[in-house]
Design a protein around this motif. Structure first.
Motif: not given
Length: 235
Positions: A4-17, A86-90, A62-63
């Motif tokens: 869950g934490k990993k996916c949360g990070a992936e969501f925020l990271g892809t948001f920022w990108l 991961y893909v869903i979060a991204q 940070c994928h």
């Protein structure tokens, strides 16, 4: 670290990108004389990735890109069970980033989705009029080398602590090459967010910006271990 934490990070990271890179194109690139142009957009994408690699690399890796997840999976650097979450979060992060960007951009009287909203395209929707074949080759080749940079710089034998710099600058170079061809993707999630808002042609061409990056990433996932060998065996 929990999934869950990993996916949360992936969501925020892809948001920022997505927000940072596409936002630079939509909000800042086009002003006469003072706009940042394609050079500035290239650096905005690269800096977005570089900063997130330092911020969340220790959480999720940070994928922030489904193609990166594919390449790491093929190279056996990523757990198959975590791939779909991961893909869903991204993709969700990219859509959220595009949504906030749309909210801001639509506050200007002259804003129009007909200007492209930083969506990727080929043919008449390529910034410089490049064909489908040219776009397909560009996306495959540049994603391949993007994953080679990622796999190499994060190898346990590489200098430690510098991977985010190499990866961020690698993405910058990729954008410098590819923006005229397709607006440059190498990232299916980044392509999906703007395409959902533009609709029409952007959605009809979206397939290419999923297929080509995934093919290029998967090829790198095969090639890098072949030329780099097994670090455990060397140890």
């Amino acid at each position: 670290m929990s999934l869950g934490k990993k996916c949360g990070a992936e969501f925020l990271g892809t948001f920022w990108l997505t927000f940072g890179g596409c936002g630079s194109a939509v909000l800042a690139a086009g002003y006469p004389d003072v706009g940042i142009g394609w050079l500035g957009v290239s650096f905005a994408f690269g800096l977005s990735l570089l900063t997130m690699a330092f911020a969340i690399g220790h959480i999720s890796g940070c994928h922030i890109n489904p193609a990166v997840s594919v390449g790491l999976l093929v190279a056996k650097r990523f757990k198959a069970a975590e791939f779909l979450p991961y893909v869903i979060a991204q993709v969700a992060g990219a859509i959220a980033g595009s949504s906030v960007l749309y909210l801001i951009a639509s506050g200007h009287a002259d804003f129009s989705l007909e200007d492209g909203f930083a969506a990727n395209g080929y043919g008449e929707h390529s910034p410089a009029g490049y064909s489908l074949v040219a776009g397909l080759v560009t996306e495959i080749v540049l994603t391949f080398f993007f994953l080679m940079i990622i796999l190499g710089s994060t190898d346990s034998r590489a200098p430690q602590g510098f991977a985010p710099i190499a990866i961020g600058l690698g993405l910058t170079m990729i954008l410098l090459i590819g923006i005229p061809v397709t607006n440059m993707s190498v990232n299916p999630a980044r392509s999906t967010g703007p395409a959902l808002y533009v609709g029409g042609w952007a959605l009809s061409q979206l397939w290419m910006f999923w297929v080509a990056p995934i093919v290029g990433a998967a090829l790198a996932g095969v090639v890098y271990p072949l030329i780099a060998g097994d670090p455990k065996a060397e140890d």
